[in-house]
Design a protein around this motif. Structure first.
Motif, PDB file in Angstrom:
ATOM      1  N   ILE A  10       0.899  -1.628   0.085  1.00 46.60           N
ATOM      2  CA  ILE A  10      -0.158   0.179  -0.430  1.00 46.60           C
ATOM      3  C   ILE A  10       0.791   1.348  -0.197  1.00 46.60           C
ATOM      4  O   ILE A  10       1.890   1.231   0.778  1.00 46.60           O
ATOM      5  CB  ILE A  10      -1.165  -0.053   1.559  1.00 46.60           C
ATOM      6  N   ILE A  11       0.591   2.239   0.096  1.00 44.79           N
ATOM      7  CA  ILE A  11       0.745   3.958  -0.036  1.00 44.79           C
ATOM      8  C   ILE A  11      -0.143   4.289   1.115  1.00 44.79           C
ATOM      9  O   ILE A  11      -1.416   4.449   0.590  1.00 44.79           O
ATOM     10  CB  ILE A  11       0.620   4.607  -1.668  1.00 44.79           C
ATOM     11  N   ILE A  12       0.489   5.081   1.120  1.00 43.58           N
ATOM     12  CA  ILE A  12      -0.365   6.220   2.165  1.00 43.58           C
ATOM     13  C   ILE A  12       0.787   8.012   2.095  1.00 43.58           C
ATOM     14  O   ILE A  12       1.372   7.839   2.045  1.00 43.58           O
ATOM     15  CB  ILE A  12       0.522   5.967   3.826  1.00 43.58           C
ATOM     16  N   THR A  13      -0.597   8.591   1.972  1.00 44.03           N
ATOM     17  CA  THR A  13      -0.059  10.121   1.893  1.00 44.03           C
ATOM     18  C   THR A  13      -0.072  10.926   3.315  1.00 44.03           C
ATOM     19  O   THR A  13      -1.355  10.175   3.604  1.00 44.03           O
ATOM     20  CB  THR A  13      -0.411  10.297   0.863  1.00 44.03           C
ATOM     21  N   GLY A  14       0.023  11.393   3.584  1.00 48.30           N
ATOM     22  CA  GLY A  14       0.130  12.380   4.554  1.00 48.30           C
ATOM     23  C   GLY A  14       0.250  11.478   5.812  1.00 48.30           C
ATOM     24  O   GLY A  14      -0.450  12.173   8.497  1.00 48.30           O
ATOM     25  N   ASP A  34       1.776  -5.850   4.049  1.00 52.10           N
ATOM     26  CA  ASP A  34       2.803  -6.567   3.159  1.00 52.10           C
ATOM     27  C   ASP A  34       4.520  -5.411   3.410  1.00 52.10           C
ATOM     28  O   ASP A  34       5.410  -5.703   3.763  1.00 52.10           O
ATOM     29  CB  ASP A  34       2.821  -7.824   2.867  1.00 52.10           C
ATOM     30  N   GLY A  35       3.906  -4.507   2.215  1.00 48.62           N
ATOM     31  CA  GLY A  35       4.435  -3.469   2.526  1.00 48.62           C
ATOM     32  C   GLY A  35       3.706  -1.928   2.870  1.00 48.62           C
ATOM     33  O   GLY A  35       2.762  -2.308   1.953  1.00 48.62           O
ATOM     34  N   GLY A  71       2.839  -1.507  -9.326  1.00 50.19           N
ATOM     35  CA  GLY A  71       3.116  -2.649  -8.353  1.00 50.19           C
ATOM     36  C   GLY A  71       2.156  -2.632  -6.864  1.00 50.19           C
ATOM     37  O   GLY A  71       2.580  -3.185  -5.921  1.00 50.19           O
ATOM     38  N   TYR A  72       1.168  -1.561  -6.548  1.00 50.51           N
ATOM     39  CA  TYR A  72       0.537  -1.051  -5.315  1.00 50.51           C
ATOM     40  C   TYR A  72      -0.568  -1.514  -5.457  1.00 50.51           C
ATOM     41  O   TYR A  72      -1.504  -1.072  -6.331  1.00 50.51           O
ATOM     42  CB  TYR A  72       0.787   0.114  -4.932  1.00 50.51           C
ATOM     43  N   ASN A  73      -1.527  -2.202  -4.035  1.00 56.65           N
ATOM     44  CA  ASN A  73      -3.024  -2.796  -5.095  1.00 56.65           C
ATOM     45  C   ASN A  73      -3.709  -1.818  -3.755  1.00 56.65           C
ATOM     46  O   ASN A  73      -5.296  -2.315  -4.217  1.00 56.65           O
ATOM     47  CB  ASN A  73      -3.041  -3.777  -4.792  1.00 56.65           C
ATOM     48  N   ALA A  74      -2.643  -0.541  -3.138  1.00 59.34           N
ATOM     49  CA  ALA A  74      -4.393   0.290  -2.667  1.00 59.34           C
ATOM     50  C   ALA A  74      -3.516   1.955  -1.833  1.00 59.34           C
ATOM     51  O   ALA A  74      -1.857   1.805  -1.702  1.00 59.34           O
ATOM     52  CB  ALA A  74      -4.166  -0.328  -1.014  1.00 59.34           C
ATOM     53  N   CYS A  75      -4.028   2.748  -2.208  1.00 63.04           N
ATOM     54  CA  CYS A  75      -3.087   3.847  -1.859  1.00 63.04           C
ATOM     55  C   CYS A  75      -4.637   4.417  -0.753  1.00 63.04           C
ATOM     56  O   CYS A  75      -5.891   4.395  -0.518  1.00 63.04           O
ATOM     57  CB  CYS A  75      -3.646   5.034  -2.403  1.00 63.04           C
TER      58      CYS A  75
END
Length: 223
Positions: A10-14, A34-35, A71-75
């Motif tokens: 996943i990607i996290i902003t903020g 996982d990542g 390659g990420y499945n969520a933000c």
């Protein structure tokens, strides 16, 4: 918590704000994740084996880092500013324009991505308040992007996790109100853990586009 399948990267902003930090903390401790990639303008001050950080100053131009965003499945999009003391043009740019640029970029690079947007209680594209209109427009436009799923979260009062570095200082003086508020108006009060767990649990859903108010956030957190 509902068990997800496969790798969840996943990607996290903020992550240097209260909500983003809380979501990051919960995701770091979650066996479902996982990542994690965090994209910040300044270091978030967290280290973990499954955490990667990109320091990037211009959220209106991701061209220099696009090769690191696939390659990420969520933000979990937790980036935002308050409308208090901000002129309408700046608020629109930092809320709608910035969010849509990031979302459009990620949707092109990750065709099976779930996008979770932290909006806010009272959001209404047709409301009288300018901030509510801007948030509502952002929600509506996110729904149209080619993500696998879109979830717009509208929390009210959020009780921070213990040990948060970026929680607003006034929370330590008003946290005692939480159980009272939760009892009287449960839709307007959730914990940071509930909000983060609800986001994580979206990953076990398929093909949904939803707006989640307080009670729905709490219910999703328990799946």
């Amino acid at each position: 918590m509902g068990k997800t399948s496969g790798q969840n990267n996943i990607i996290i902003t903020g992550a240097t704000g209260m909500v983003g930090e809380g979501v990051l903390m919960q995701c770091l401790n979650s066996p479902e994740i996982d990542g994690i990639l965090v994209i910040n303008r300044k270091p978030c001050a967290y280290t973990h084996p499954k955490l990667k950080e990109i320091i990037h100053s211009d959220f209106f131009n991701f061209s220099q880092i696009e090769n690191q965003l696939s390659g990420y499945n969520a933000c979990f999009f937790c980036l935002g500013i308050t409308s208090v003391g901000v002129d309408s043009d700046t608020y629109y740019k930092m809320t709608y324009t910035l969010t849509m640029h990031v979302a459009e970029t990620l949707s092109k690079l990750n065709d099976r991505m779930t996008f979770c947007y932290v909006s806010g209680g009272g959001t209404n594209a047709n409301g009288r308040l300018k901030w509510a209109q801007v948030k509502g427009k952002t929600e509506n436009e996110l729904m149209k992007l080619p993500f696998a799923q879109v979830f717009n979260f509208r929390p009210g009062f959020i009780k921070p996790l213990p040990g948060q570095k970026y929680a607003h200082k006034f929370y330590k003086y008003i946290n005692w109100l939480f159980p009272i508020g939760r009892g009287i108006y449960p839709s307007g009060f959730c914990t940071m853990g509930e909000l983060a767990n609800a986001m994580i649990n979206t990953l076990s859903h398929k093909g949904e586009r939803m707006i989640l108010e307080g009670k729905a956030i709490i219910a999703l957190s328990k799946e």
